[in-house]
Design a protein around this motif. Structure first.
Motif, short mmCIF file in Angstrom:
data_model
loop_
_atom_site.label_atom_id
_atom_site.label_comp_id
_atom_site.label_asym_id
_atom_site.label_seq_id
_atom_site.Cartn_x
_atom_site.Cartn_y
_atom_site.Cartn_z
N LEU A 104 -13.29 -7.09 15.40
CA LEU A 104 -12.21 -6.51 14.62
C LEU A 104 -10.85 -6.86 15.21
O LEU A 104 -9.92 -7.18 14.48
N SER A 105 -10.73 -6.76 16.52
CA SER A 105 -9.46 -7.05 17.18
C SER A 105 -9.50 -8.43 17.81
O SER A 105 -10.41 -8.74 18.57
N ILE A 141 -3.53 -0.79 18.16
CA ILE A 141 -2.53 -1.84 18.35
C ILE A 141 -2.56 -2.69 17.09
O ILE A 141 -3.56 -3.36 16.81
N LEU A 142 -1.49 -2.62 16.31
CA LEU A 142 -1.49 -3.22 14.98
C LEU A 142 -0.48 -4.36 14.88
O LEU A 142 0.65 -4.24 15.38
N LEU A 143 -0.89 -5.43 14.22
CA LEU A 143 0.02 -6.49 13.80
C LEU A 143 0.41 -6.21 12.36
O LEU A 143 -0.46 -6.14 11.48
N ALA A 144 1.69 -6.03 12.10
CA ALA A 144 2.19 -5.82 10.75
C ALA A 144 2.90 -7.09 10.29
O ALA A 144 3.87 -7.52 10.92
N SER A 145 2.38 -7.70 9.23
CA SER A 145 2.95 -8.94 8.68
C SER A 145 3.48 -8.64 7.29
O SER A 145 2.73 -8.17 6.43
N SER A 150 -5.76 -4.95 13.44
CA SER A 150 -5.76 -4.70 14.88
C SER A 150 -5.73 -6.01 15.67
O SER A 150 -6.32 -7.02 15.26
N VAL A 151 -5.04 -5.97 16.80
CA VAL A 151 -5.06 -7.06 17.77
C VAL A 151 -5.20 -6.44 19.16
O VAL A 151 -5.06 -5.23 19.31
N THR A 152 -5.49 -7.27 20.13
CA THR A 152 -5.54 -6.78 21.51
C THR A 152 -4.41 -7.42 22.31
O THR A 152 -4.05 -8.58 22.08
N LEU A 153 -3.86 -6.63 23.23
CA LEU A 153 -2.79 -7.10 24.11
C LEU A 153 -3.13 -6.73 25.54
O LEU A 153 -3.46 -5.57 25.82
N PRO A 154 -3.07 -7.67 26.47
CA PRO A 154 -3.35 -7.35 27.87
C PRO A 154 -2.42 -6.27 28.42
O PRO A 154 -2.79 -5.50 29.31
N VAL A 204 -8.53 -1.61 13.14
CA VAL A 204 -8.33 -1.81 11.70
C VAL A 204 -8.60 -3.28 11.42
O VAL A 204 -7.97 -4.16 12.02
N LEU A 205 -9.53 -3.56 10.52
CA LEU A 205 -9.84 -4.95 10.18
C LEU A 205 -8.87 -5.50 9.16
O LEU A 205 -8.34 -6.60 9.30
N CYS A 206 -8.61 -4.72 8.11
CA CYS A 206 -7.66 -5.16 7.09
C CYS A 206 -7.14 -3.93 6.36
O CYS A 206 -7.93 -3.11 5.86
N ALA A 207 -5.83 -3.81 6.28
CA ALA A 207 -5.21 -2.71 5.55
C ALA A 207 -3.81 -3.16 5.15
O ALA A 207 -3.31 -4.19 5.62
#
Length: 579
Positions: free
Chosen positions: A359-360, A473-477, A494-498, A511-514
């Motif tokens: 997902l992320s 942790i969300l990427l909003a485009s 969702s994305v992951t950030l170190p 979140v996979l897609c929203a």
């Protein structure tokens, strides 16, 4: 007849599977079928990739001209991945059709399959997207008519074409930036210990000249784009062969971009060299330049091609190492390493099925463009689905669900008396969502990647006593419409950030897609649709609504409507600082 191959059931393949084919056929669709003869093949008895490129370009050009009603020129061809080789005696089937037309350019989708006449089997070889532009006529520049999608698949490709066009327009600039940052990090890679058996890169250098004759020209008396691509593939294959002393197989081609025309009488100078070799693949850089008489060379095209060498079991062989030449050779060597990483990111993010990836996905500047594309494309795919089931309705706020491939999707739909652009700006800033959505307890900006992409951390309250809240942790485009047939879009995933690992205070949700699709129905009436592909992290918040046991969705979106109404005249909504 069955369609086989590892990706035969993907959405991209279904691009050409028409609904009710007997009743409707896309007016721009062009089909070509060719039996592979020995004259089309290399010494291994396989169809030359150059010949296939010529057939693909020809079919796509005819489709573009059918739509435009005038002569068209190949502007560029997106990255191509060849999944299979094609043997002599097989039939190559190519289908091309215009996905979308812009002002003077159009995207043509191309699907190539291979058919075995003796077993009645068919499998996918590759798919590609080519951009064609119209030639000027005596009346001036030709403005293309709109493509009107009729089926769900056509609507999907029409919508995605806008996103692919956006990527093409920024592709060169972004790749340049990524190469600059990546090669700086890889600066020590060329200083590693040299191996005695390394092959000097200069040994693989190829230069060949071709005189453009009438058989090489198209019906517009310009050098046929497919012919140029075939010549480039030929010298690249020779360069690859010099490294491995064997016959290489072409696997991928990075984007072909035609930078200028060529005509009958031109001398086309083609140059190729192996930039780097990896364990099982090698990158070959190739360029085409043209001249007539004593004029200086004109840059026509350049590309990067990836080759493998296959053994008797069709498994990749281990390749010799390359020893780069000083200065430019080392630069090409380092850039090839960076491009390999970019290709892997692109293939992983853009080519895999959603059910096959976590997902992320890790976010970093090198894959931002592809993650953004994937984010928006996934929302557009959901927006084009037409088999939703109405689950609940209250005061014109509707909740729909859809079950497909063991996945649950839901959407909420409503209308507001707020202009679409203002609605877009207000909903784009996730920091303001807690003003109307009780599930948004905290929201902070982690990184403003660019004008269209922002990374947020969102915290939500627990759904039951004694349990921890969740954070995401969300990427909003965000995307504005290309024309009146497009909505405003705000896509979330969702994305992951170190820098932001899970903490003990929250359960990390995904979140996979929203996101939101915002359609302008009039100057002061806007249709808002919120989509979500349910995941374990999201289901607890909406399960009772889907089961019909509550109508909390109505409360949330009623509050959203009041929020938009109350802030529609706010100047801050139209200022960049409020985004």
């Amino acid at each position: 007849m069955t369609l086989e191959g590892k990706d035969a059931d993907t959405e991209l393949d279904s691009l050409f599977i028409q609904e009710s084919e007997e009743e409707y056929r896309n007016p721009t669709e062009v089909k070509m079928s060719q039996i592979v003869l020995p004259c089309h093949a290399n010494h291994c008895g396989e169809l030359s990739a150059g010949q296939l490129l010529k057939w693909m370009d020809s079919t796509a050009c005819l489709s573009a001209e059918r739509h435009a009603g005038c002569s068209c020129i190949t502007a560029c061809v997106d990255d191509i991945h060849f999944e299979h080789t094609i043997d002599v005696g097989k039939v190559v089937n190519i289908i091309a059709k215009v996905n979308r037309a812009f002002i003077s350019s159009m995207e043509v989708g191309i699907l190539v399959t291979c058919e075995d006449l003796y077993t009645d089997r068919q499998w996918k070889v590759c798919h590609a997207f080519a951009t064609f532009v119209t030639r000027r006529t005596e009346a001036g520049k030709v403005q293309l008519k709109q493509v009107i999608p009729r089926t769900q698949m056509e609507q999907m490709e029409y919508s995605l074409a806008a996103e692919r066009r956006r990527m093409r327009l920024i592709h060169a600039e972004i790749i340049t930036d990524l190469l600059s940052s990546s090669t700086a990090q890889l600066g020590t890679s060329c200083r590693r210990k040299q191996h005695q058996d390394a092959v000097p890169a200069e040994k693989t250098r190829v230069e060949s000249v071709e005189l453009v004759l009438p058989p090489h020209a198209n019906h517009q008396v310009s050098t046929f784009g497919g012919q140029i691509m075939a010549w480039m593939e030929n010298v690249a294959t020779i360069a690859a062969s010099r490294l491995c002393n064997a016959h290489p197989t072409l696997r991928t081609i990075d984007m072909f971009h035609f930078r200028g025309p060529s005509h009958i009488g031109d001398r086309l100078v083609l140059k190729a060299i192996v930039n780097n070799s990896f364990k099982h693949s090698m990158e070959v850089g190739v360029c085409a330049e043209a001249y007539q008489g004593g004029e200086p060379l004109r840059h026509i095209n350049s590309a990067f091609m990836t080759f493998e060498v296959l053994d008797g079991d069709r498994k990749p062989c281990t390749l010799p190492r390359i020893r780069p030449a000083p200065v430019d050779g080392k630069r090409r060597y380092q850039e090839a390493i960076a491009r390999k990483k970019i290709r892997l990111d692109r293939k992983y993010i853009m080519s895999c099925k959603q059910t096959e990836v976590p997902l992320s996905v890790p976010w970093d500047p090198s894959n931002q463009m592809y993650l953004s594309y994937n984010n928006v494309s996934a929302l557009k795919l959901m927006d084009t689905r037409n088999n939703w089931v109405l689950t609940s309705e209250k005061n014109k706020v509707r909740l729909y669900t859809l079950e497909e491939n063991h996945m649950l999707f839901f959407k909420v739909e409503m209308h507001v008396s707020v202009p679409a652009e203002q609605t877009f700006h207000l909903l784009s800033d996730l920091r303001r969502r807690k003003e109307w959505d009780r599930h948004y307890e905290e929201c902070e900006v982690i990184n403003q990647a660019d004008e269209d992409d922002t990374l947020y951390r969102v915290a939500t309250p627990s759904v039951s006593k004694g349990s921890r809240g969740q954070d995401f942790i969300l990427l909003a485009s965000r995307r504005k419409p290309c024309d009146a047939r497009d909505p405003y879009l705000i896509a979330l995933r969702s994305v992951t950030l170190p820098t932001h690992p899970p903490t003990k205070d929250y359960t990390r949700g995904e979140v996979l897609c929203a996101g939101f699709s915002i359609w302008e129905e009039s100057s002061f009436l806007t249709k808002i649709t919120y989509y979500n592909q349910a995941t374990p992290g999201v289901l607890p918040y909406i399960s009772t609504d889907i089961a019909g046991l509550s109508s909390s969705f109505y409360s949330a979106f009623s509050a959203c409507s009041h929020f938009l109404e109350a802030n529609k005249d706010s100047l801050a909504a139209l200022q960049p600082s409020a985004l």
